[in-house]
Write a protein that holds these residues in place. Structure first.
Motif, short mmCIF file in Angstrom:
data_model
loop_
_atom_site.label_atom_id
_atom_site.label_comp_id
_atom_site.label_asym_id
_atom_site.label_seq_id
_atom_site.Cartn_x
_atom_site.Cartn_y
_atom_site.Cartn_z
N ASP A 101 0.78 -1.34 -0.08
CA ASP A 101 -0.01 0.19 -0.15
C ASP A 101 0.87 1.09 -0.01
N ARG A 102 1.86 1.13 0.58
CA ARG A 102 2.85 2.35 0.90
C ARG A 102 3.70 2.62 -0.52
N ARG A 103 3.90 1.50 -1.12
CA ARG A 103 4.90 1.57 -2.36
C ARG A 103 3.76 2.17 -3.64
N LEU A 104 2.44 1.50 -3.49
CA LEU A 104 1.45 2.05 -4.56
C LEU A 104 1.16 3.53 -4.21
N TYR A 105 1.12 4.15 -3.05
CA TYR A 105 0.81 5.55 -2.66
C TYR A 105 1.99 6.17 -3.44
N VAL A 108 -0.01 -16.14 -0.32
CA VAL A 108 -0.28 -14.92 -1.10
C VAL A 108 0.90 -13.96 -0.75
N TRP A 109 1.44 -13.28 -1.89
CA TRP A 109 2.57 -12.19 -1.66
C TRP A 109 2.00 -11.08 -2.93
N TYR A 110 2.21 -9.98 -2.31
CA TYR A 110 2.18 -8.72 -2.90
C TYR A 110 3.33 -8.06 -3.68
N LEU A 111 3.33 -7.83 -5.03
CA LEU A 111 4.52 -7.48 -5.65
C LEU A 111 4.57 -5.88 -5.87
N PRO A 112 5.41 -5.00 -5.32
CA PRO A 112 5.26 -3.58 -5.75
C PRO A 112 5.78 -3.66 -7.12
N HIS A 113 5.58 -2.61 -8.04
CA HIS A 113 6.07 -2.35 -9.40
C HIS A 113 6.31 -0.89 -9.54
N ILE A 132 7.29 -2.00 -17.03
CA ILE A 132 6.86 -2.31 -15.67
C ILE A 132 7.65 -3.37 -15.20
N ILE A 133 8.58 -3.17 -13.92
CA ILE A 133 9.25 -4.28 -13.24
C ILE A 133 8.56 -4.64 -12.08
N PHE A 134 8.24 -5.75 -11.77
CA PHE A 134 7.68 -6.16 -10.65
C PHE A 134 8.88 -6.71 -9.74
#
Length: 286
Positions: free
Chosen positions: A25-29, A73-78, A92-94
């Motif tokens: 969430d922080r990286r997406l922000y 479950v794992w969420y990847l920042p991009h 786009i790099i994950f």
């Protein structure tokens, strides 16, 4: 065209991954703020997201899996990456190395055996004969599908209607990733295994080309005559060699075939001018 599907080679099954949604969430922000400040970058980024969807390289997480909490479950920042030679193209790099709660995804997965041909061997074979051509495999890692059971380890967030002010939706990749420690081994294995399984469909020359003349996704091949080169190239296009991959951008110093009009092959940071000349290496800067 054939498709091959492979598991992610986790060191433990189930992998017991911690919840890293807060980090994402922080990286997406931060990504949202960057895209809002730069409309041109946002346009390019949105185009790439839509391309992933159009190519079926990503999918919405099914509603019944949204609350999954079984350690799988794992969420990847991009984030965006640009090639200085292609400043208008955004990639786009994950980030498979993002750490959360002391864990990063790449550490949980086997790298797999090194199935990549040695570069020096590929180059020496490239210099053996008088006629040369090159090709590469389009989006090599993205042509190997991830089995559905492992896809939730490759989740990411993107906003509804591409608007950073909207609530993000949960997506998951359906293909293996550039940046995944396991992806190169899986992609190389996919190429070699599909050729072995369908050996009767291809000439010996084609099989040897795949086994000896590829460095990751780049093919550097030399043959004795233009006719032989044309035959091999036509066989590759006709029968989809490798059978699970799409080849693109044939280029020849003889100019007998070229999808891009290029007459000088520049690959693997090696500038190759003519067979009669030396190999010249350009030093990479990190």
């Amino acid at each position: 065209m054939a498709t091959i599907s492979m598991n992610i080679p986790f060191k433990h099954r189930p992998p017991n991954l911690p919840d890293n949604r807060q980090m994402l969430d922080r990286r997406l922000y931060l990504l949202g703020k960057r895209l809002t400040r730069d409309p041109d970058l946002k346009k390019k980024y949105v185009t790439e997201i839509h391309k992933l969807l159009a190519d079926r390289h990503t999918e919405l997480v099914p509603e019944e899996d949204l609350c999954r909490a079984d350690g799988c479950v794992w969420y990847l920042p991009h984030h965006p990456v640009f090639n200085p030679k292609k400043p208008d193209k955004c990639r786009i790099i994950f980030d498979c190395t993002a750490r959360a709660n002391g864990t990063l995804l790449n550490d949980q997965i086997h790298q797999g055996p090194d199935l990549t041909n040695k570069l020096i061997g590929v180059l020496l074979h490239f210099r053996q004969e008088a006629v040369t051509f090159t090709a590469d495999i389009k989006g090599m890692f993205h042509q190997v599908v991830v089995n559905p059971a492992d896809r939730d380890a490759l989740r990411f967030l993107w906003w509804k209607n591409d608007d950073p002010y909207n609530v993000p939706l949960e997506y998951r990749m359906t293909v293996h990733l550039f940046g995944g420690v396991w992806s190169q081994s899986c992609a190389n294995y996919a190429v070699h295994r599909t050729v072995e399984d369908n050996a009767s469909e291809y000439s010996n020359s084609a099989r040897q080309t795949i086994k000896r003349n590829f460095y990751v996704n780049d093919c550097l091949k030399s043959v004795a005559s233009v006719d032989e080169a044309i035959y091999l190239v036509h066989e590759a296009w006709r029968y989809k060699i490798p059978p699970c991959m799409k080849l693109k951008d044939y280029c020849s110093v003889e100019g007998f075939t070229s999808t891009s009009g290029c007459r000088i092959a520049e690959m693997l940071s090696i500038l190759y001018l003519r067979m009669s000349g030396p190999l010249m290496f350009r030093q990479l800067t990190m």
